[in-house]
Design an enzyme around this catalytic site. Structure first.
Site, PDB file in Angstrom:
ATOM      1  N   ASP A  61       0.823  -1.205   0.000  1.00 28.11           N
ATOM      2  CA  ASP A  61       0.000   0.000   0.000  1.00 28.11           C
ATOM      3  C   ASP A  61       0.858   1.256   0.000  1.00 28.11           C
ATOM      4  OD1 ASP A  61      -2.269  -1.538   0.080  1.00 28.11           O
ATOM      5  OD2 ASP A  61      -2.605  -1.280   2.235  1.00 28.11           O
ATOM      6  N   ARG A  62       0.337   2.295  -0.606  1.00 26.69           N
ATOM      7  CA  ARG A  62       1.055   3.568  -0.681  1.00 26.69           C
ATOM      8  C   ARG A  62       1.551   4.066   0.675  1.00 26.69           C
ATOM      9  NH1 ARG A  62      -1.115   9.037  -3.732  1.00 26.69           N
ATOM     10  NH2 ARG A  62       0.724  10.311  -3.326  1.00 26.69           N
TER      11      ARG A  62
END
Length: 240
Positions: free
Chosen positions: A55-56
């Site tokens: 995830d970012r």
């Protein structure tokens, strides 16, 4: 923003992805100009292939393949859970010393990207081992119900790979990860921003263990913590 290479051979390269960096281009984030995939390609001077997600807002180990055959092997290894991932998280409350959570999750659908997906798809199995390695009680009344606030440092070993699994599992246990703006507690997120100047998700992919797809050697990759993490550990008297 610079990248740290953690491991490299003729088939693989692993980097320590900073929090906030996208893995690859996405039409959902058209304004972004930096991506881990392109930055790694430019750093080593050759094409790379994605084999898993990160995830970012999550920092830590991001593994790439350097050829299509290796990419197929690794993608299959991730899908069949033959690769062990270990995460470090800072969570609200005093987490249990040991817990195995077997709690199925319905797929989180994006309003635009998943507009053709089946919203009635049944919940999918999701399993996570959780181990608490440190706890602290701070003399701050973040919640009006309590004169102090408790936090824990936990190691997380996901046995499945559902979207946002770790964040959702910790939220389900009422121990949301600090800095999680989707599944967390806004009061504690705001406290960490104001008290510690920490505005990131405190989730780090710390260790990756797997058999090399060509040599079958056991590969163990560790990712050092960033400044935000190191400051919290120092201030709280913790070690990871």
């Amino acid at each position: 923003m610079s990248l740290q290479i953690l491991y490299r051979d003729e088939h693989l390269v692993a980097i320590n992805k900073p929090a906030g960096l996208l893995v690859h281009r996405s039409w959902l984030d058209k304004g972004e100009t930096q991506f881990a995939m392109q930055m790694t390609r430019d750093l080593i001077g050759q094409h790379v292939y994605t084999v898993h997600r990160l995830d970012r807002p999550t920092s830590g180990i991001l593994l790439f393949a350097l050829d299509p055959e290796t990419a197929r092997h690794l993608t299959d290894a991730f899908a069949s859970h033959r690769i062990q991932k270990e995460y470090l998280a800072l969570v609200r409350g005093w987490a249990p010393l040991q817990q195995f959570l077997d709690y199925s999750l319905k797929e989180e659908l994006d309003r635009i990207a998943d507009k053709f997906a089946d919203p009635d798809k049944p919940a999918q199995p999701a399993k996570t081992h959780i181990r608490c390695v440190a706890r602290i009680e701070l003399p701050f009344a973040v919640s009006p119900k309590h004169p102090s606030s408790r936090y824990s440092l936990v190691k997380l070993l996901p046995l499945t790979g559902r979207k946002h699994q770790l964040r959702r599992h910790l939220a389900h246990l009422r121990h949301p990860i600090v800095g999680d703006t989707s599944h967390g507690d806004g009061r504690h997120n705001r406290f960490f921003r104001e008290q510690f100047e920490c505005a990131r998700l405190m989730l780090h992919h710390q260790r990756l263990s797997f058999r090399h797809p060509h040599t079958h050697e056991l590969i163990v990759i560790d990712a050092p913590l960033d400044d935000h993490w190191n400051r919290r550990l120092h201030e709280f008297g913790w070690s990871a």
